[in-house]
Design an enzyme around this catalytic site. Structure first.
Site, mmCIF file in Angstrom:
data_model
loop_
_atom_site.group_PDB
_atom_site.id
_atom_site.type_symbol
_atom_site.label_atom_id
_atom_site.label_comp_id
_atom_site.label_asym_id
_atom_site.label_seq_id
_atom_site.Cartn_x
_atom_site.Cartn_y
_atom_site.Cartn_z
ATOM 1 N N GLU A 44 0.823 -1.217 0.000
ATOM 2 C CA GLU A 44 0.000 0.000 0.000
ATOM 3 C C GLU A 44 0.855 1.265 0.000
ATOM 4 O O GLU A 44 0.494 2.255 -0.618
ATOM 5 C CB GLU A 44 -0.973 0.003 1.179
ATOM 6 C CG GLU A 44 -2.061 -1.062 1.096
ATOM 7 C CD GLU A 44 -2.957 -0.958 -0.146
ATOM 8 O OE1 GLU A 44 -3.012 0.120 -0.773
ATOM 9 O OE2 GLU A 44 -3.600 -1.968 -0.491
ATOM 10 N N LEU A 87 11.336 4.420 -7.872
ATOM 11 C CA LEU A 87 9.910 4.507 -7.517
ATOM 12 C C LEU A 87 9.482 5.936 -7.191
ATOM 13 O O LEU A 87 8.296 6.252 -7.237
ATOM 14 C CB LEU A 87 9.606 3.635 -6.292
ATOM 15 C CG LEU A 87 9.075 2.225 -6.487
ATOM 16 C CD1 LEU A 87 8.742 1.593 -5.135
ATOM 17 C CD2 LEU A 87 7.818 2.202 -7.355
ATOM 18 N N GLY A 88 10.453 6.770 -6.828
ATOM 19 C CA GLY A 88 10.121 8.161 -6.511
ATOM 20 C C GLY A 88 9.510 8.320 -5.116
ATOM 21 O O GLY A 88 9.281 7.332 -4.422
HETATM 22 N N1 ADE Z 1 -4.348 0.896 -5.229
HETATM 23 C C1 ADE Z 1 -4.043 1.103 -3.940
HETATM 24 N N2 ADE Z 1 -4.187 -0.013 -3.227
HETATM 25 C C2 ADE Z 1 -4.575 -0.994 -4.092
HETATM 26 C C3 ADE Z 1 -4.846 -2.376 -3.970
HETATM 27 N N3 ADE Z 1 -4.740 -2.980 -2.787
HETATM 28 N N4 ADE Z 1 -5.221 -3.043 -5.067
HETATM 29 C C4 ADE Z 1 -5.295 -2.413 -6.249
HETATM 30 N N5 ADE Z 1 -5.055 -1.120 -6.429
HETATM 31 C C5 ADE Z 1 -4.670 -0.409 -5.365
#
Ligand code: ADE
Length: 367
Positions: A44, A87-88
């Site tokens: 996340e 990745l920034g």
């Molecule tokens: N964008 C942020 N969290 C995500 C997740 N768990 N699955 C897909 N897209 C996401």
């Protein structure tokens, strides 16, 4: 229904359809297998500003290098940043590293099972805490991120800016209000998945959407008006120079200090420039490298010009070669100025433009 009360029957249909759709359409993403708190947290944080496709490769590499929160806590920051390179938004990696040490040192290596407590970790806000809680621990907690902001704004027909205070309050309340009693993980994942695959920012695929008949925006044909677009970013033009200073097969690197752009990463001497042409330009390069590093140089040729954007800056970066004429590196407590060989360059975390320049510099050394 345009911002009316969410009725029990509407919520019931929404829950059933989202969960059923997710069961059939979920992508097989690596962090969805064995969704323990550590894996969910890492994914996340990576997904916050980065596309799923990019995150997949980084996630696999990161988990191979640091399989558990203990491995992450034991690593030094440089290793973590090296894994994050490209990745920034590097603050995310530094905060994760600090958080891993807090989890190990203060929580005995276990994630707390309370979203308020999880938010004490650096870089963990309401969304990440809700994701760890709901996706990895089965807690009945809401989530709200870019995909769900868009989906929920459309579902309830919210026409103001959903990123502002009032919009955020309403959407968080909505995200909580619609939670099912069971299988919260599949429901929250389903919301994000519909948001990312179906309820896309432009030309949403309403014909394939499982909740289209429940959606205020679709009923009132407001999909293109909701969510209200962000104000346009205005860019500031900057001219910068980076200098590859050579001395006996090595190049000079500096570690970007806290508070600077790319804090924690390594870079070539780099600064803004005012002059355009010789001899003033050569004088400016010499002067600024001397100020930044203590080293006297003889500027050489222009290697490349790279155009890139960083936050609100549109940068034209001229990359020069230079020869070390002498001088002494400024003394710094953390040895933030170093002469580095071609092989060693691989072990330092560099900015994206720094890495491009490093490749160019190495090719010239060996080519
Ligand atoms: N964008 C942020 N969290 C995500 C997740 N768990 N699955 C897909 N897209 C996401």
């Amino acid at each position: 229904m345009l911002l009316g009360e969410l009725t029990p029957s509407w919520k019931g249909r929404l829950r059933r359809r989202v969960q059923a759709w997710y069961g059939r359409h979920a992508r097989d993403l690596p962090w969805r297998r064995q969704p323990n708190p550590y894996r969910v947290w890492v994914s996340e944080i990576m997904l916050q500003q980065t596309q799923v496709a990019t995150v997949q490769a980084y996630f696999a590499r990161f988990l191979a290098a640091f399989p558990t929160v203990y491995d992450l806590a034991e690593a030094d920051e440089g290793q973590v940043l090296r894994m994050w390179e490209g990745l920034g938004y590097y603050r995310r990696a530094r905060q994760m590293h600090a958080a891993s040490r807090m989890i190990v040192d203060q929580w005995g290596g276990q994630f707390r099972t309370d979203v308020q407590e999880l938010q004490q970790l650096p870089g963990v806000g309401r969304y990440t805490a809700g994701a760890i809680g709901s996706l990895a621990m089965g807690l009945r907690e809401p989530i709200l991120e870019a995909n769900t902001i868009r989906l929920l704004s459309r579902l309830v027909g919210y026409r103001e800016d959903p990123r502002k205070g009032a919009g955020q309050r309403l959407l968080w309340q909505t995200a909580r209000d619609i939670l099912p009693r069971k299988q919260v993980a599949a429901f929250n994942q389903g919301l994000m998945e519909i948001g990312s695959l179906v309820c896309t920012p432009s030309s949403p695929h309403c014909g394939q959407c499982p909740v289209a008949t429940l959606c205020a925006a679709q009923i009132h044909e407001l999909q293109t008006k909701i969510p209200r677009p962000k104000p346009k970013q205005t860019f500031t033009e900057l001219r910068e120079a980076a200098v590859v200073v050579r001395k006996q097969g090595r190049v000079l690197l500096r570690r970007c200090a806290d508070g600077q752009r790319w804090a924690g990463l390594w870079d070539f001497p780099r600064f803004e420039i005012d002059s355009r042409r010789a001899p003033k330009l050569q004088w400016e390069l010499t002067e600024k490298v001397q100020q930044q590093t203590g080293i006297q140089i003889e500027p050489g040729r222009l290697l490349q010009t790279i155009r890139h954007d960083v936050t609100r800056y549109r940068i034209t970066l001229d990359c020069y070669e230079a020869r070390c004429l002498g001088g002494r590196l400024h003394r710094t407590a953390d040895k933030s100025l170093r002469w580095v060989s071609a092989v060693e360059l691989n072990t330092f975390a560099l900015s994206t433009t720094g890495r491009k320049l490093a490749r160019l510099a190495v090719n010239q050394l060996t080519g």
